[in-house]
Motif scaffolding. Structure first.
Motif, short mmCIF file in Angstrom:
data_model
loop_
_atom_site.label_atom_id
_atom_site.label_comp_id
_atom_site.label_asym_id
_atom_site.label_seq_id
_atom_site.Cartn_x
_atom_site.Cartn_y
_atom_site.Cartn_z
N ASP A 162 0.87 -1.18 0.00
CA ASP A 162 0.00 0.00 0.00
C ASP A 162 0.90 1.22 0.00
OD1 ASP A 162 -2.06 1.76 0.13
OD2 ASP A 162 -2.60 1.32 2.21
N CYS A 163 1.24 1.66 -1.18
CA CYS A 163 2.22 2.75 -1.33
C CYS A 163 1.57 4.02 -1.87
CB CYS A 163 3.35 2.30 -2.24
SG CYS A 163 4.25 0.88 -1.60
N ASN A 164 0.25 4.15 -1.68
CA ASN A 164 -0.48 5.34 -2.14
C ASN A 164 -0.20 5.67 -3.60
OD1 ASN A 164 -1.71 5.79 0.40
ND2 ASN A 164 0.18 6.73 1.13
N SER A 202 2.42 5.19 -5.36
CA SER A 202 3.79 5.58 -5.69
C SER A 202 4.51 4.43 -6.39
CB SER A 202 4.55 5.98 -4.43
OG SER A 202 5.94 6.09 -4.73
#
Length: 174
Positions: A147-149, A151
């Motif tokens: 969960d890297c928004n 990125s």
């Protein structure tokens, strides 16, 4: 950032461990990379002495490259998708078959910010580890979600770290 190294410190340190520990066991490694685009091989080659460990890396970003370079069957890609345990496992097996390595790690995923789906959202990455002489029916693969928004860089960084960890010899392999 260490001006003597192209990579972030966490990746650089782990790559040094991978080279040192595999060199100590005489183990050669190969990589089959898709979403990481060669970052794992690049991390290893930043380390002096990596030529004693890294046999080769395959950057198979397209499905065609996976088929041509690693012999991933088209029906696996068509049935399960490129980002799947089946395809990652086949990539790792193909990297072993086309190298002199003792162990191969494959990485395939959705780095984003586009390309995700409800079943495989951005940040979905699959890893596989194959060992020469191992049972090809004994699949060692795992799907993870970072969960890297959205990125892309962070998904690729996290995937590189996991792949490097997979390349560390397990206790008792010395």
């Amino acid at each position: 950032m260490d001006t003597g190294n192209l990579l972030p410190p966490d990746i650089a340190e782990l790559a040094k461990r991978v080279v040192a520990e595999n060199a100590a066991t005489g183990r050669k490694v190969a990589l089959a990379e898709s979403c990481t685009g060669g970052l794992v091989a690049g991390a290893l080659t930043e380390v002096p002495g990596s030529s004693a460990v890294l046999d080769r890396g395959f950057v198979t970003y397209s499905n065609e490259a996976k088929r041509e370079m690693l012999d991933v069957p088209a029906d696996l890609i068509d049935t399960f998708g490129a980002v799947s345990v089946a395809v990652a496992w086949s990539m790792a097996q193909g990297a072993l078959a086309h190298s002199g390595a003792d162990v191969a790690v494959a990485i395939t995923g959705v780095a984003g910010p586009d390309g995700g789906s409800p079943q495989k959202p951005v940040g979905t990455v699959v890893f596989a580890l194959a060992e020469r002489g191992g049972d090809p029916e004994d699949v060692t693969a795992e799907m993870k979600h970072f969960d890297c928004n959205g990125s892309r860089a962070e998904v690729r960084r996290q995937a590189t770290l996991i792949a490097l960890e997979l390349l560390l010899p397990k206790a008792g392999e010395e």
